[in-house]
Design an enzyme around this catalytic site. Structure first.
Site, PDB file in Angstrom:
ATOM      1  N   THR A 185     -65.142   0.833 -49.137  1.00  0.00           N
ATOM      2  CA  THR A 185     -64.209   1.753 -48.477  1.00  0.00           C
ATOM      3  C   THR A 185     -63.193   2.189 -49.519  1.00  0.00           C
ATOM      4  O   THR A 185     -62.911   1.448 -50.461  1.00  0.00           O
ATOM      5  CB  THR A 185     -63.466   1.060 -47.323  1.00  0.00           C
ATOM      6  OG1 THR A 185     -62.731  -0.030 -47.883  1.00  0.00           O
ATOM      7  CG2 THR A 185     -64.404   0.536 -46.282  1.00  0.00           C
ATOM      8  N   GLU A 330     -67.845   1.491 -42.413  1.00  0.00           N
ATOM      9  CA  GLU A 330     -68.232   0.230 -41.771  1.00  0.00           C
ATOM     10  C   GLU A 330     -69.255   0.432 -40.656  1.00  0.00           C
ATOM     11  O   GLU A 330     -69.767  -0.527 -40.098  1.00  0.00           O
ATOM     12  CB  GLU A 330     -66.985  -0.449 -41.172  1.00  0.00           C
ATOM     13  CG  GLU A 330     -66.016  -1.022 -42.188  1.00  0.00           C
ATOM     14  CD  GLU A 330     -64.985  -0.020 -42.694  1.00  0.00           C
ATOM     15  OE1 GLU A 330     -65.240   1.193 -42.585  1.00  0.00           O
ATOM     16  OE2 GLU A 330     -63.925  -0.444 -43.185  1.00  0.00           O
ATOM     17  N   LYS A 439     -44.267   7.073 -32.863  1.00  0.00           N
ATOM     18  CA  LYS A 439     -43.750   6.707 -31.537  1.00  0.00           C
ATOM     19  C   LYS A 439     -42.376   7.334 -31.362  1.00  0.00           C
ATOM     20  O   LYS A 439     -41.444   6.995 -32.077  1.00  0.00           O
ATOM     21  CB  LYS A 439     -43.666   5.200 -31.401  1.00  0.00           C
ATOM     22  CG  LYS A 439     -44.629   4.704 -30.369  1.00  0.00           C
ATOM     23  CD  LYS A 439     -44.527   3.236 -30.132  1.00  0.00           C
ATOM     24  CE  LYS A 439     -45.502   2.879 -29.010  1.00  0.00           C
ATOM     25  NZ  LYS A 439     -45.572   1.474 -28.768  1.00  0.00           N
ATOM     26  N   TRP A 444     -46.331   7.856 -27.582  1.00  0.00           N
ATOM     27  CA  TRP A 444     -47.103   8.231 -28.771  1.00  0.00           C
ATOM     28  C   TRP A 444     -47.306   9.740 -28.880  1.00  0.00           C
ATOM     29  O   TRP A 444     -47.592  10.416 -27.899  1.00  0.00           O
ATOM     30  CB  TRP A 444     -48.485   7.551 -28.737  1.00  0.00           C
ATOM     31  CG  TRP A 444     -48.421   6.125 -29.165  1.00  0.00           C
ATOM     32  CD1 TRP A 444     -47.332   5.476 -29.652  1.00  0.00           C
ATOM     33  CD2 TRP A 444     -49.485   5.179 -29.135  1.00  0.00           C
ATOM     34  NE1 TRP A 444     -47.655   4.176 -29.940  1.00  0.00           N
ATOM     35  CE2 TRP A 444     -48.969   3.971 -29.631  1.00  0.00           C
ATOM     36  CE3 TRP A 444     -50.818   5.241 -28.752  1.00  0.00           C
ATOM     37  CZ2 TRP A 444     -49.744   2.825 -29.747  1.00  0.00           C
ATOM     38  CZ3 TRP A 444     -51.585   4.100 -28.869  1.00  0.00           C
ATOM     39  CH2 TRP A 444     -51.060   2.904 -29.356  1.00  0.00           C
TER      40      TRP A 444
HETATM   41  P1  AMP Z   1     -64.474   6.452 -44.093  1.00  0.00           P
HETATM   42  O1  AMP Z   1     -64.831   5.044 -43.901  1.00  0.00           O
HETATM   43  O2  AMP Z   1     -63.876   6.745 -45.425  1.00  0.00           O
HETATM   44  O3  AMP Z   1     -65.604   7.354 -43.771  1.00  0.00           O
HETATM   45  O4  AMP Z   1     -63.305   6.795 -43.090  1.00  0.00           O
HETATM   46  C1  AMP Z   1     -63.409   6.533 -41.717  1.00  0.00           C
HETATM   47  C2  AMP Z   1     -62.207   7.070 -41.008  1.00  0.00           C
HETATM   48  O5  AMP Z   1     -62.152   8.495 -41.126  1.00  0.00           O
HETATM   49  C3  AMP Z   1     -62.199   6.810 -39.531  1.00  0.00           C
HETATM   50  O6  AMP Z   1     -61.765   5.523 -39.196  1.00  0.00           O
HETATM   51  C4  AMP Z   1     -61.253   7.896 -39.036  1.00  0.00           C
HETATM   52  O7  AMP Z   1     -59.905   7.527 -39.210  1.00  0.00           O
HETATM   53  C5  AMP Z   1     -61.557   9.044 -39.964  1.00  0.00           C
HETATM   54  N1  AMP Z   1     -62.484   9.983 -39.328  1.00  0.00           N
HETATM   55  C6  AMP Z   1     -63.812  10.058 -39.503  1.00  0.00           C
HETATM   56  N2  AMP Z   1     -64.323  11.071 -38.780  1.00  0.00           N
HETATM   57  C7  AMP Z   1     -63.297  11.626 -38.108  1.00  0.00           C
HETATM   58  C8  AMP Z   1     -63.175  12.703 -37.178  1.00  0.00           C
HETATM   59  N3  AMP Z   1     -64.202  13.443 -36.809  1.00  0.00           N
HETATM   60  N4  AMP Z   1     -61.942  12.967 -36.674  1.00  0.00           N
HETATM   61  C9  AMP Z   1     -60.869  12.249 -37.043  1.00  0.00           C
HETATM   62  N5  AMP Z   1     -60.923  11.229 -37.929  1.00  0.00           N
HETATM   63  C10 AMP Z   1     -62.122  10.919 -38.455  1.00  0.00           C
END
Ligand code: AMP
Length: 543
Positions: A185, A330, A439, A444
């Site tokens: 990540t 993940e 908040k 929220w």
């Molecule tokens: P990654 O592991 O780098 O792919 O990031 C995952 C994170 O990206 C998720 O936990 C979300 O916070 C964000 N994310 C992924 N897809 C979306 C989406 N369609 N809309 C909003 N946030 C997203």
């Protein structure tokens, strides 16, 4: 009583067997440094993957050893994916946009034995090579005439490495739970964490991506994965396409270039593509400026961060259906997809605009729940905000070499770090990352929704909302904006006026600050931690 069905292992080599037999003639087209339009077939790809497997076999690695890649989306990267995983090694994809110290950290943490890389990345890698003592050698994915000059003696040329190798190789029979790939990540805080996928999780995730209301990839599709193979296996496209028999078009280093993408779409007949919102903005900007169209393109999958409604509506005008998806490293990454576009005639225009911007319903195989601060499940009423948790066969059960992570505190569930609502039909709306939640007066505010609305303003290039301290309300939203190039006249009041009526009145940010460029993470997401640092001493005018 047990069922009487065969227990055939779900392994990636089964994808190779199937694709070679059934779709061996289908094409893979790649843009590389040494060929602007390389093309060959799945049959040839897997033949070369076997040649590579024979070459790797001479290195006497142990099963499970990590082989890293540092590469764009192209055919040599695909061959390395398959050669390493099917031989029983782990393909560790590295994001070249990480900081050098993060790259050193993950190469050493993963204990990578060999690193395969594009010549483009050699300067980055050469600069850190001495800090990675466990790496036995570096393979540059190119032809001998394009090899970079170097003093190092453990640098090999990919084409020379496989040239004399046999196209026959018997893939070992692996247990389906064997690890096949590893992705870290990007980690906005602390060190990056490794997610170790298995053959089984990858094959099950492949089935999931093929379903009609997810990515819906079929043999009639021409798929252009823009989402990088160095980040969550390009959302599974490199596995789904050979299974379905879809032609693949891989844009290499040109993945962010609107003009190249439009040319590839039109010349190769791309029907479906997947990427983060920024690449779609690049493509739209190019289409607007050039007057070009993308007639063959039927649908795009947008994920990684929230897709603004304005982007979806802009693609409507080109006859392209925008399908919003949510997931994480993940989660392999697929969690939810929004297929509302397929039923748009069933909605009023207003309802359709509302339903399409959420991230859709959980994909079969992924179970979701939202919980409050006491870990009690919240109702699916579209109103209650909670911490989003998931479980399923392609969700990680723990991080690589990290036994206790807070995200796995609740047994059997993974805490995503996202805050969401779920409506009674199971549509999930991501309102924030837990650490970005605002908040105000105890209630929220969804920064994502405010950002999406602000991005719809034609003079806004990028927008982000962060919470800042306020003496009366605890926190209030501050909108931070990068203007479009020719929009210097855009003011904070213009934007507040634009938001009025589009979001709840009390969600309208108290102030707007303009900056020249947004800070981004290695995966292209807005780096809110940096924005909070930038505006650490900020005070609202009325405070
Ligand atoms: P990654 O592991 O780098 O792919 O990031 C995952 C994170 O990206 C998720 O936990 C979300 O916070 C964000 N994310 C992924 N897809 C979306 C989406 N369609 N809309 C909003 N946030 C997203």
């Amino acid at each position: 009583m047990q069922g009487l069905m065969m227990n055939a292992p779900l392994t990636i080599s089964s994808i190779v067997h199937h694709a070679e037999r059934v779709h061996g003639h289908k094409e893979i087209v790649s843009v590389t440094r040494d060929n602007p339009r390389h093309r060959y077939t799945y049959g040839q790809a897997f033949g070369r993957a076997r040649q590579l497997a024979n070459a790797i076999d001479r290195w006497n690695l142990s099963l499970g050893d990590r082989i890293a890649t540092f590469a764009w989306n192209d055919y040599r990267h695909l061959e390395t994916y398959y050669a390493s995983a099917c031989s029983g090694y782990v393909c560790h994809t590295i994001n070249p946009r990480l900081f050098p110290e993060q790259i050193v950290y993950i190469i050493n943490h993963a204990d990578d034995q060999w690193v395969f890389l594009d010549p483009d990345f050699w300067p980055i890698v050469e600069a850190v090579a001495d800090q990675c003592p466990g790496v036995k050698g570096w393979v540059i994915m190119t032809v001998p005439e394009h090899m970079p000059e170097t003093e190092r003696d453990n640098v090999l040329c990919y084409e020379a490495l496989i040239a004399e190798e046999n196209r026959e190789f018997d893939w070992p029979e692996l247990d389906e739970n064997t690890a096949c790939s590893l992705c870290y990540t990007s980690g906005t805080t602390g060190n990056p964490k490794g997610v170790l996928y298995s053959h089984r999780s990858t094959v099950l995730h492949t089935y999931a991506t093929l379903m009609p209301d997810t990515l819906g990839i079929s043999c009639r599709d021409v798929v252009m994965p823009i989402v990088p193979m160095f980040h969550v296996n390009a959302w599974g496209n490199p596995y789904a396409c050979p299974v379905a028999g879809a032609k693949m078009v891989m844009p290499g280093a040109k993945m962010g270039d609107g003009e190249t993408l439009a040319t590839l779409i039109n010349e190769e007949g791309v029907t479906m593509s997947a990427g983060v919102p920024t690449v779609w903005l690049n493509l739209l900007n190019h289409l607007r400026a050039s007057g070009q169209r993308v007639e063959t393109l039927e649908r795009i999958i947008v994920g990684g961060s929230a897709c603004p409604l304005s982007v979806m509506e802009a693609f409507d005008a080109y006859g392209v259906d925008t399908r919003h998806a949510w997931g994480m490293t993940e989660m392999s990454p697929l969690g939810t997809t929004n297929a509302a576009g397929a039923q748009r005639e069933g909605f009023t225009a207003e309802d359709f605009a509302k339903v399409r911007t959420n991230v859709g319903t959980p994909v079969f195989g992924v179970e979701v729940k939202i919980t409050d601060d006491d870990n009690q499940a919240l109702p699916w009423d579209g109103k209650a905000f909670g911490s989003l948790k998931v479980r399923g066969p392609w969700v990680c059960s723990s991080y690589f070499k990290l036994d206790d992570s807070e995200a796995h505190a609740e047994s059997g569930w993974f805490e995503t770090g996202d805050v969401a609502t779920v409506n009674r039909d199971g549509y999930v709306s991501i309102t924030d990352r837990t650490k970005d939640v605002i908040k105000s007066g105890g209630e929220w505010i969804s920064s994502i929704e405010v950002e999406n609305c602000a991005t719809g303003h034609p003079k806004v290039a990028e927008a982000a909302v962060i919470g800042r301290l306020h003496p009366k309300w605890g926190e209030r939203p501050l909108l931070i904006v990068v203007r479009n190039e020719d929009s210097a006249a855009l003011t904070g009041d213009d934007l507040k006026g634009y938001l009025d009526g589009k979001i709840a009145k009390w969600w309208i940010p108290d102030d707007v600050q303009f900056i020249d460029a947004m800070p981004h993470t290695a995966t292209g997401k807005i780096q809110k931690m940096d924005l909070r640092d930038m505006f650490a001493d900020y005070q609202f005018p009325d405070a």
